[in-house]
Design an enzyme around this catalytic site. Structure first.
Site, mmCIF file in Angstrom:
data_model
loop_
_atom_site.group_PDB
_atom_site.id
_atom_site.type_symbol
_atom_site.label_atom_id
_atom_site.label_comp_id
_atom_site.label_asym_id
_atom_site.label_seq_id
_atom_site.Cartn_x
_atom_site.Cartn_y
_atom_site.Cartn_z
ATOM 1 N N HIS A 118 -40.903 -5.288 -4.903
ATOM 2 C CA HIS A 118 -40.096 -4.887 -6.073
ATOM 3 C C HIS A 118 -39.030 -3.860 -5.696
ATOM 4 O O HIS A 118 -39.184 -3.121 -4.730
ATOM 5 C CB HIS A 118 -41.005 -4.290 -7.155
ATOM 6 N N ASP A 126 -38.229 -1.049 -6.924
ATOM 7 C CA ASP A 126 -38.561 0.383 -6.909
ATOM 8 C C ASP A 126 -39.117 0.812 -5.545
ATOM 9 O O ASP A 126 -39.363 1.990 -5.309
ATOM 10 C CB ASP A 126 -39.507 0.769 -8.063
ATOM 11 N N HIS A 179 -51.157 -5.262 -8.332
ATOM 12 C CA HIS A 179 -49.864 -5.123 -9.011
ATOM 13 C C HIS A 179 -48.937 -6.280 -8.635
ATOM 14 O O HIS A 179 -48.202 -6.807 -9.463
ATOM 15 C CB HIS A 179 -49.253 -3.773 -8.624
ATOM 16 N N ASN A 198 -45.933 -2.440 -15.599
ATOM 17 C CA ASN A 198 -45.346 -3.761 -15.365
ATOM 18 C C ASN A 198 -46.369 -4.682 -14.686
ATOM 19 O O ASN A 198 -46.689 -4.510 -13.521
ATOM 20 C CB ASN A 198 -44.098 -3.604 -14.482
ATOM 21 N N HIS A 250 -44.298 -2.857 -1.341
ATOM 22 C CA HIS A 250 -44.256 -4.216 -1.880
ATOM 23 C C HIS A 250 -42.811 -4.586 -2.166
ATOM 24 O O HIS A 250 -41.906 -3.780 -1.930
ATOM 25 C CB HIS A 250 -45.191 -4.422 -3.092
#
Ligand code: ZN
Length: 246
Positions: free
Chosen positions: A102, A104, A163, A194, A100
């Site tokens: 993000h 990280d 998420h 998160n 995805h």
């Protein structure tokens, strides 16, 4: 031993001590654990309010080279990960894919592009990376896609929002490995983490779709924390259920 021998000895001790400290520091920042067969999970950390928060990625060693699933979160570990793969497996990374948008998952894309490594994400992730100013892949796929690299085969699956609105999972049929990324919470997690960009209404349905699609995973790898059992999907459902407004 005479004085100069003693000095030399002390210097050697000091040097090996500093090497050990250096090694320990590197080792603390990048943890690589064998999963099964040619699968390895790597973990890097970011300091969040004084706590070193872990983030998992995975790599698979194939006949053609290693494939990275998500990049390190810690921006100092992009190179050390390549170096570790080279020294452990005597091979290069031939593809990097993010699950995805993000950071990280995507932080290392520009670095890996500069190393000549082809980078991939879904079209949805590609667009969200641009929108939210995250590092973007060079290539994207529009639908669920089967990748064949050397002797390795895996498929990408977008089960719906959770998420984030673009989170995908990866499935390795032969080895029954489900790489869930941040859609799936580790059984070590007591909360959903998160949820700034989460879809809490859809997440439960999305997890059920993953369970239906892949009913018997032997290994389930979450985006953060441990993977010592294969119950993370069930655990994510429990956390979502707890989170539901009463
Ligand atoms: Zn995450």
């Amino acid at each position: 031993m005479n004085l100069s021998q003693a000095k030399q000895y002390a210097l050697i001790c000091l040097l090996s001590l500093s090497n050990m400290v250096l090694w320990a520091q590197q080792n603390d920042k990048l943890k690589i654990q064998h999963l099964t067969g040619n699968f390895y999970v790597f973990t890097t950390y970011q300091n969040l309010n004084g706590y070193l928060f872990p983030s998992n990625g995975m790599y698979l060693v194939t006949q053609e080279g290693a494939v990275l699933f998500d990049t390190p979160w810690d921006t100092t570990q992009f190179r050390p990960l390549l170096d570790s793969i080279a020294s452990r497996h005597h091979t290069k990374v031939v593809l990097a894919l993010a699950t995805h948008y993000h950071d990280d998952r995507t932080a290392g894309f520009d670095f890996y592009k500069m190393q000549g490594i082809p980078t991939y994400s879904s079209k949805a992730t590609f667009d969200l990376c641009k929108q939210f100013n995250q590092k973007q892949a060079d290539y994207y796929f529009e639908n669920d896609t089967v990748f064949k690299i050397g002797d390795a085969i895996f498929e990408t699956f977008f089960p719906g929002e959770g998420h984030t609105k673009d989170n995908i999972v990866l499935w390795f049929e032969k080895e029954k490995v489900l790489y869930g990324g941040c859609l799936i919470k580790s059984t070590e997690n007591k909360s959903l983490g998160n949820i700034a960009d989460a879809n809490l209404t859809e997440w439960t349905t999305t997890i059920r779709k993953v369970m239906k699609q892949y009913p018997n995973p032997q290994f389930v790898i979450p985006g953060h924390f441990g993977w010592s059992n294969n119950q993370s999907l069930q655990h994510t459902l429990k956390l979502l259920n707890k989170h539901r407004p009463k």
